[in-house]
Scaffold this motif. Structure first.
Motif, PDB file in Angstrom:
ATOM      1  N   GLU A  82       1.733  -1.480  -4.849  1.00 48.72           N
ATOM      2  CA  GLU A  82       0.535  -0.624  -4.950  1.00 48.72           C
ATOM      3  C   GLU A  82      -0.337  -1.125  -6.098  1.00 48.72           C
ATOM      4  OE1 GLU A  82      -1.043   1.947  -3.192  1.00 48.72           O
ATOM      5  OE2 GLU A  82      -2.488   1.520  -4.764  1.00 48.72           O
ATOM      6  N   LYS A 100      -9.789  19.609   0.136  1.00 48.36           N
ATOM      7  CA  LYS A 100      -9.309  20.944   0.511  1.00 48.36           C
ATOM      8  C   LYS A 100      -9.256  21.878  -0.712  1.00 48.36           C
ATOM      9  CE  LYS A 100      -9.672  19.109   3.655  1.00 48.36           C
ATOM     10  NZ  LYS A 100      -9.877  17.745   4.158  1.00 48.36           N
ATOM     11  N   GLY A 152       0.839  -1.201   0.000  1.00 46.96           N
ATOM     12  CA  GLY A 152       0.000   0.000   0.000  1.00 46.96           C
ATOM     13  C   GLY A 152       0.867   1.241   0.000  1.00 46.96           C
ATOM     14  N   ALA A 193       0.767   6.611   4.483  1.00 47.69           N
ATOM     15  CA  ALA A 193       1.453   5.833   5.520  1.00 47.69           C
ATOM     16  C   ALA A 193       2.512   4.924   4.888  1.00 47.69           C
ATOM     17  CB  ALA A 193       0.438   5.022   6.320  1.00 47.69           C
ATOM     18  N   ARG A 197      -9.348  -2.073   4.365  1.00 46.87           N
ATOM     19  CA  ARG A 197      -9.257  -2.863   3.120  1.00 46.87           C
ATOM     20  C   ARG A 197      -8.502  -4.173   3.399  1.00 46.87           C
ATOM     21  NH1 ARG A 197      -7.397   1.935   0.625  1.00 46.87           N
ATOM     22  NH2 ARG A 197      -8.974   2.963  -0.622  1.00 46.87           N
ATOM     23  N   GLU A 248      -5.473   7.111  -1.085  1.00 45.22           N
ATOM     24  CA  GLU A 248      -6.753   7.811  -0.992  1.00 45.22           C
ATOM     25  C   GLU A 248      -6.529   9.308  -0.767  1.00 45.22           C
ATOM     26  OE1 GLU A 248      -8.891   5.482  -1.525  1.00 45.22           O
ATOM     27  OE2 GLU A 248     -10.777   6.546  -1.318  1.00 45.22           O
ATOM     28  N   ASP A 306      -4.693   3.886   8.318  1.00 42.05           N
ATOM     29  CA  ASP A 306      -6.119   3.618   8.542  1.00 42.05           C
ATOM     30  C   ASP A 306      -6.404   2.152   8.876  1.00 42.05           C
ATOM     31  OD1 ASP A 306      -6.573   6.249   7.901  1.00 42.05           O
ATOM     32  OD2 ASP A 306      -8.036   5.846   6.303  1.00 42.05           O
ATOM     33  N   GLY A 327      -4.899   0.866   4.058  1.00 41.92           N
ATOM     34  CA  GLY A 327      -5.889   1.929   4.179  1.00 41.92           C
ATOM     35  C   GLY A 327      -7.318   1.457   4.398  1.00 41.92           C
ATOM     36  N   THR A 348      -4.192  11.221   7.974  1.00 38.71           N
ATOM     37  CA  THR A 348      -2.934  11.071   7.248  1.00 38.71           C
ATOM     38  C   THR A 348      -1.720  11.290   8.138  1.00 38.71           C
ATOM     39  OG1 THR A 348      -3.823  11.531   5.078  1.00 38.71           O
ATOM     40  CG2 THR A 348      -1.564  12.228   5.464  1.00 38.71           C
ATOM     41  N   ALA A 378      -1.402  -7.095  -3.721  1.00 35.75           N
ATOM     42  CA  ALA A 378      -0.585  -8.022  -2.935  1.00 35.75           C
ATOM     43  C   ALA A 378      -1.456  -8.875  -2.019  1.00 35.75           C
ATOM     44  CB  ALA A 378       0.412  -7.224  -2.094  1.00 35.75           C
TER      45      ALA A 378
END
Ligand SMILES: Cc1cc2nc3c(=O)[nH]c(=O)nc-3n(C[C@H](O)[C@H](O)[C@H](O)COP(=O)(O)OP(=O)(O)OC[C@H]3O[C@@H](n4cnc5c(N)ncnc54)[C@H](O)[C@@H]3O)c2cc1C
Length: 458
Positions: free
Chosen positions: A35, A52, A12, A16, A268, A42, A304, A138, A312, A112
């Protein structure tokens, strides 16, 4: 099946995972990152950054309206959407590939799965970790079990942050951070927004005055805020309209062009092969202070996916601690400083660290509140007329330390880090009183703490 081995494998590449891989490489470990979508996760494409970008034009326009002698700004929604697209790099992660290459991190594209201890499968390739595997996969939007909701093709944060046109009428389910921010953003860009929250207030984990000011801010910009409102059914009509039925009898109905679901996240972990290492698929992954999975000394979970705090900057802090521990720093550990710093980027903003007064008392702390007004500082004169900006400090009266703080008002996000340092650094109040806030800045609100403890002993 071909195979390669590395010191560490990170699964991932959200904030993070990226931060962890970067730190591992910096510490000299041969590192791979896997990935399946976009490097940046995200946060970069469907969460923090686009939300934002969508909020900022409306915030600036509101500020110009508050400062006398500046003409009211005119918002250009198509230009705001174009700027959002730039901020999310048109969903292209090429720049991040370069970042990984510069650090010598091997990028493996694909999904993965764990296939055993220290073993990860990606397509036809087997990766082996000499030291550690770090799970940084995440979370994704949770869709609640409301009859008809799934069939109504609801927006999750993904559609709501990448929409290419402003919806005419937007229904928002959930008055947490995601719901209030995206309600504010789309309302500022011209959508007629109705926000439906089951609880009696928005942002239920924050101080009650924060909930009140955010609800007032949303209503002032035209959002129809419905509290204590229970959505019992959802329907997508043949003409595309979405209808929400409220209440057990479904007596009231709300209509919109889109419905956004912002009622929570789920990890996930369903297709990660967790069952091959004795863990439960679909659940959050529990970790210790080193971010290690109990009874699996080679396996770490950060961000997460461990469910500790879905932010984050928290994931990035966990990443640094996990990387240091993997590299052999046995003293690396996550401290328990209570709820982490957090900002809600509505107008007004809510910036808070540590527990609320009630949460501190519920945890057994002899907590007292010092309430003050940001809009009564000298500097507030320059931030505009008619703002309602307040702050609360939560103090542990026995230890004479600040344990929490909440700032609510326009543009208060940058006030937060001083409070975070005071809380995490456990600064005695008498030392905080020695720090002179510059004049005229809104940081003078810190003077409300007084000459602790002398003032309070008297
Ligand atoms: C609308 C919205 C706004 C937000 N705004 C903020 C904000 O302003 N500030 C803030 O701090 N937080 C914010 N958040 C929260 C923030 O987005 C998350 O806390 C953060 O993205 C979590 O980072 P992560 O690295 O743990 O996971 P993610 O960002 O979810 O990244 C995980 C990565 O892992 C990949 N992956 C998953 N499974 C596999 C697999 N099996 N194989 C390979 N790759 C895999 C995914 O494709 C993804 O790229 C917001 C969230 C939302 C929804």
């Amino acid at each position: 099946v071909s195979s390669r081995s590395f010191d560490a494998i990170v699964i991932g590449a959200g904030p993070a995972g990226e931060a962890c891989a970067g730190q591992l490489a910096e510490l000299g470990l041969e590192t791979a990152i896997v990935e399946r979508e976009l490097i940046g996760g995200e946060c970069a494409y469907w969460a923090c950054m686009p939300s934002k970008a969508l909020l900022r034009p409306g915030e600036l326009a509101a500020e110009t309206a508050r400062v006398p002698a500046v003409s009211d700004a005119v918002l250009d929604p198509p230009a705001a959407l174009r700027r959002r697209d730039e901020v999310i790099h048109e969903l292209d992660d090429g720049g991040m590939v370069t970042w990984l290459e510069e650090r010598g991190i091997a990028l493996v594209r694909g999904a993965a799965r764990l296939v055993g201890e220290r073993r990860v499968r990606v397509g036809e390739e087997l990766l082996e970790a000499r030291r550690a595997v770090v799970l940084a996969v995440g979370s994704q939007a949770a869709i609640p079990d409301v009859p008809g909701l799934r069939d109504a093709r609801p927006w999750t944060n993904r559609e709501a942050t990448t929409a290419t046109a402003v919806p005419g009428r937007l229904l928002v389910l959930g008055g947490g951070v995601v719901g209030v921010e995206l309600a504010q953003a789309w309302s500022s860009l011209g959508a007629r927004v109705t926000l439906v929250e089951l609880a009696p207030r928005l942002l239920a984990n924050e101080e009650p005055f924060a909930s009140e000011l955010v609800a007032a801010g949303l209503r002032a910009c035209g959002v129809d805020v419905r509290l204590d409102a229970h959505v019992t059914a959802v329907r997508r009509e043949s003409d595309g309209t979405v209808t929400l039925a409220l209440g057990e009898d479904g007596a009231e109905e709300l209509a919109g062009d889109e419905v956004l679901v912002g009622v929570g996240r789920r990890p996930r972990t369903e297709e990660l092969g967790l069952e091959h290492v004795g863990l439960e698929a679909g659940a959050s992954i529990a970790v210790d202070a080193q971010l290690r999975v109990p009874d699996h000394d080679w396996l770490y979970a950060i961000g997460d996916v461990n469910g500790r705090a879905l932010l984050t900057h928290v994931g990035k802090l966990q990443a640094r601690i996990a990387a240091a521990h993997i590299a052999g720093r046995s003293d690396a550990a996550l401290r328990d400083d209570g709820p982490p710093p957090r900002v809600v980027f509505t107008d007004p903003q809510v910036a808070a660290v540590g527990p609320t007064l009630q949460a501190a008392r519920d945890a057994g702390v002899r907590a007292i509140a010092v309430d003050t007004r940001i809009d009564k500082t000298a500097a507030a004169s320059f931030h505009g007329k008619g703002e309602d900006a307040r702050a609360r400090f939560v103090i542990d009266a026995d230890r004479e330390r600040l344990v929490g703080a909440t700032f609510v008002g326009p543009d208060v996000a940058e006030l937060l880090h001083a409070a975070t340092i005071a809380v995490v650094g456990e600064l005695p109040l008498c030392r905080i009183a020695q720090a002179a806030p510059s004049f005229p800045t809104r940081s003078e609100l810190w003077l409300a703490l007084g000459d602790w403890p002398t003032a309070h002993d008297a």
